[in-house]
Design a protein around this motif. Sequence first.
Motif, short mmCIF file in Angstrom:
data_model
loop_
_atom_site.label_atom_id
_atom_site.label_comp_id
_atom_site.label_asym_id
_atom_site.label_seq_id
_atom_site.Cartn_x
_atom_site.Cartn_y
_atom_site.Cartn_z
N ALA A 67 0.90 -1.19 -0.09
CA ALA A 67 -0.07 -0.08 -0.02
C ALA A 67 0.82 1.19 -0.06
N GLY A 71 1.00 2.09 -3.75
CA GLY A 71 -0.01 3.06 -3.52
C GLY A 71 0.27 4.51 -3.35
N LEU A 75 1.71 5.39 -7.19
CA LEU A 75 0.52 5.52 -7.78
C LEU A 75 -0.05 7.13 -7.37
N ARG A 88 -7.74 1.42 -6.00
CA ARG A 88 -7.32 2.72 -5.24
C ARG A 88 -8.08 2.70 -3.81
N LEU A 91 -5.78 0.41 -1.75
CA LEU A 91 -4.55 0.92 -1.39
C LEU A 91 -4.47 1.87 -0.27
N GLN A 95 -2.79 2.10 3.27
CA GLN A 95 -2.03 3.00 3.52
C GLN A 95 -2.25 3.70 4.85
#
Length: 335
Positions: A67, A71, A75, A88, A91, A95
């Motif tokens: 993540a 992420g 990302l 999304r 992730l 996080q």
Amino acid sequence: MSSPEPPAARRYQPLPGPEYRRRIVWANVAALAGLHAAAAYGVCRVHHAHVLTHLWAVALIGWTGLATTAGAHRLFTHRSYKAAPALRLLLLVGQTMVSENCLWTWVRDHRQHHKHSETNADPHNANRGFFFAHMGWLMVRKHPDVIAAGRGVDMSDMDADWMVATQRKYYFALWVPLGLVLPVGLPVLLWAETWPNAVLVAFFIRMTVTLHGTWLVNSWAHLYGTRPYDRTIGPVESSLVSLCSLGEGWHNYHHAFPWDYRASEFGQHLSVTTAVLDALAALGLVYDRKAASEETVRRRAQRTGDGSHPRYGSDGVPEHLAPEPEPRPELCGGD
């Protein structure tokens, strides 16, 4: 191969005012000391925990690590690929469990780190030493240049993302159930783990391992290694850090090409993150992956690298990528 000397610190225009003095945040020092003390005690007691508790902690380390790398980093910070809304969200949930502040702040700090790397405006400036870059920066007040430069980081894309905005607004309320209650409570409920073992293994040890994996990228990967793509910057290539951070240790490449979703040219066999992203792309959950071309990498390595690149350094380049030879005067009508 011996590591080249790190480049001299690049100058960042200092702010006017009194000379900067380090101010320790003792609450943060106490929190980090307590975290590590509890984790160390937990290591001494791990043989008392259920095997499923260990597997649960390992799974959480892997998930929250991804993540962060796939992420928060590749990302959301660098926009090196696009992801389906469901991914999304997953992730973002991972996080939240990491305990590294909300995603908005994480992204702001990392974008600032790239823009002002190894200057006083870098939140974890490696020129202030290994410990500072690793975790010491969390124990002191921010340098005034960090605060000033942080205001200039473009966060418009993050502000426009409702998922990110929601997590930022309710971060602590979300972290308690996701980062604390779920990791600790599930072992107790499903396989009758004791509360002390669940807290020590699934929270303190898990969180300590995950944090140090991230911190090594800020410290070791800015000090000890080679710079085959850009010898003028601090970040280096480190297989050790890649092993500890799911593939984030090829840091000289990453700073040279931050928009490349692979975050490396070589060593991708050591990048769990890249392998996972490629697998998710095959499932249609990841798309529009950005990557530097071989020609772009070659030119950068030959122009600014330190000569340690295995193909484009002092040992020569492949024939199909070799530059055209200089014309000989006798073939051009010269004397």
